[in-house]
Design an enzyme around this catalytic site. Sequence first.
Site, PDB file in Angstrom:
ATOM      1  N   HIS A  67       3.781  -3.379  -7.035  1.00 51.86           N
ATOM      2  CA  HIS A  67       4.748  -3.958  -6.344  1.00 51.86           C
ATOM      3  C   HIS A  67       5.664  -2.648  -5.291  1.00 51.86           C
ATOM      4  O   HIS A  67       6.063  -1.699  -5.806  1.00 51.86           O
ATOM      5  CB  HIS A  67       5.899  -4.706  -6.467  1.00 51.86           C
ATOM      6  CG  HIS A  67       6.449  -4.080  -8.164  1.00 51.86           C
ATOM      7  ND1 HIS A  67       6.113  -3.601  -8.698  1.00 51.86           N
ATOM      8  CD2 HIS A  67       7.992  -3.619  -8.347  1.00 51.86           C
ATOM      9  CE1 HIS A  67       6.776  -2.421 -10.016  1.00 51.86           C
ATOM     10  NE2 HIS A  67       8.195  -2.663  -9.146  1.00 51.86           N
ATOM     11  N   HIS A  69       9.760  -2.075  -4.105  1.00 56.52           N
ATOM     12  CA  HIS A  69      11.101  -2.513  -3.955  1.00 56.52           C
ATOM     13  C   HIS A  69      11.698  -1.552  -2.851  1.00 56.52           C
ATOM     14  O   HIS A  69      11.161  -0.066  -2.196  1.00 56.52           O
ATOM     15  CB  HIS A  69      11.751  -1.490  -5.226  1.00 56.52           C
ATOM     16  CG  HIS A  69      11.838  -2.040  -6.516  1.00 56.52           C
ATOM     17  ND1 HIS A  69      12.327  -2.998  -6.695  1.00 56.52           N
ATOM     18  CD2 HIS A  69      10.901  -1.760  -7.264  1.00 56.52           C
ATOM     19  CE1 HIS A  69      12.193  -3.793  -7.677  1.00 56.52           C
ATOM     20  NE2 HIS A  69      11.526  -2.778  -7.854  1.00 56.52           N
ATOM     21  N   TYR A 132      18.139   2.002  -9.495  1.00 57.41           N
ATOM     22  CA  TYR A 132      17.480   1.025 -10.308  1.00 57.41           C
ATOM     23  C   TYR A 132      16.157   1.174  -9.567  1.00 57.41           C
ATOM     24  O   TYR A 132      15.284   1.660 -10.059  1.00 57.41           O
ATOM     25  CB  TYR A 132      17.894  -0.323 -10.220  1.00 57.41           C
ATOM     26  CG  TYR A 132      16.626  -1.381 -10.599  1.00 57.41           C
ATOM     27  CD1 TYR A 132      16.336  -1.123 -11.744  1.00 57.41           C
ATOM     28  CD2 TYR A 132      16.118  -2.723  -9.667  1.00 57.41           C
ATOM     29  CE1 TYR A 132      15.174  -2.094 -12.419  1.00 57.41           C
ATOM     30  CE2 TYR A 132      15.060  -2.524  -9.955  1.00 57.41           C
ATOM     31  CZ  TYR A 132      14.757  -2.846 -11.436  1.00 57.41           C
ATOM     32  OH  TYR A 132      13.909  -3.922 -12.847  1.00 57.41           O
ATOM     33  N   GLN A 136      12.779   3.072 -11.274  1.00 62.21           N
ATOM     34  CA  GLN A 136      12.174   2.304 -11.702  1.00 62.21           C
ATOM     35  C   GLN A 136      10.928   2.059 -12.456  1.00 62.21           C
ATOM     36  O   GLN A 136      10.359   2.150 -13.381  1.00 62.21           O
ATOM     37  CB  GLN A 136      12.507   0.688 -10.953  1.00 62.21           C
ATOM     38  CG  GLN A 136      12.383  -0.334 -12.153  1.00 62.21           C
ATOM     39  CD  GLN A 136      10.927  -0.992 -11.591  1.00 62.21           C
ATOM     40  OE1 GLN A 136      10.474  -0.711 -10.725  1.00 62.21           O
ATOM     41  NE2 GLN A 136      11.048  -1.741 -11.868  1.00 62.21           N
TER      42      GLN A 136
END
Length: 152
Positions: A67, A69, A132, A136
Site C-alpha cells: 500500500h 500513504h 504516522y 508506519q
Amino acid sequence: MPYICTMSKYKKLSHVVYKCDYHIVWVPKYRLRILKGAIKELVEQDIRMLCEWKSCEVEELNVQEDHIHLLVSVPPKVSISKLMGTLKGKIAIKLFKSYPKLKKKPYWGNHFWARGYFVSTVGLDEEMIKKYVKYQEKEEKRVEDQQQKFDF
C-alpha cells in the site's frame, strides 16, 4: 507554483489563500506485496513527478510493499478524484509498459490498482499524521518481527 505565506502554513495563488492537505492511501489489486525494488522506486518517483505536474506538494510519502500513504497539499482547483485518477492511471500504464509480465494474471483486465482509495482531510493533527505516514512501515515491521518470534 503557489506562494507560501510566511506567517502560517497557508498557500496563496492569484485569487485564493488555501490549506488543503489530504492523507490518501491506496493499494495494488488484491493487495499484493509487489511495491518493492525497482517497482517501488518507479512508483515513488512518478507520484512525486505527477503531483508536481498537478501543482500539488508532497508533504510525506511512504510506499510500502502492499500500500501507499501520501500526505499531499492540493490546490483548490484540483479535485482529489482527478488527482487519484491521474496518479493511478498514469502509473499503471507506465508499470505495464516497463514490466509487461504484470499484465498477466493476477492483474486481469489491465488493472494494477484496486478500485478505491482512502482519503481524509488533514487539520490540526497534521504533525501526528506526518509522523504516522513517515514511521508506519517501521512500526509494522517491528510488530511483524515480534509475531514471528512467537510463531512455531
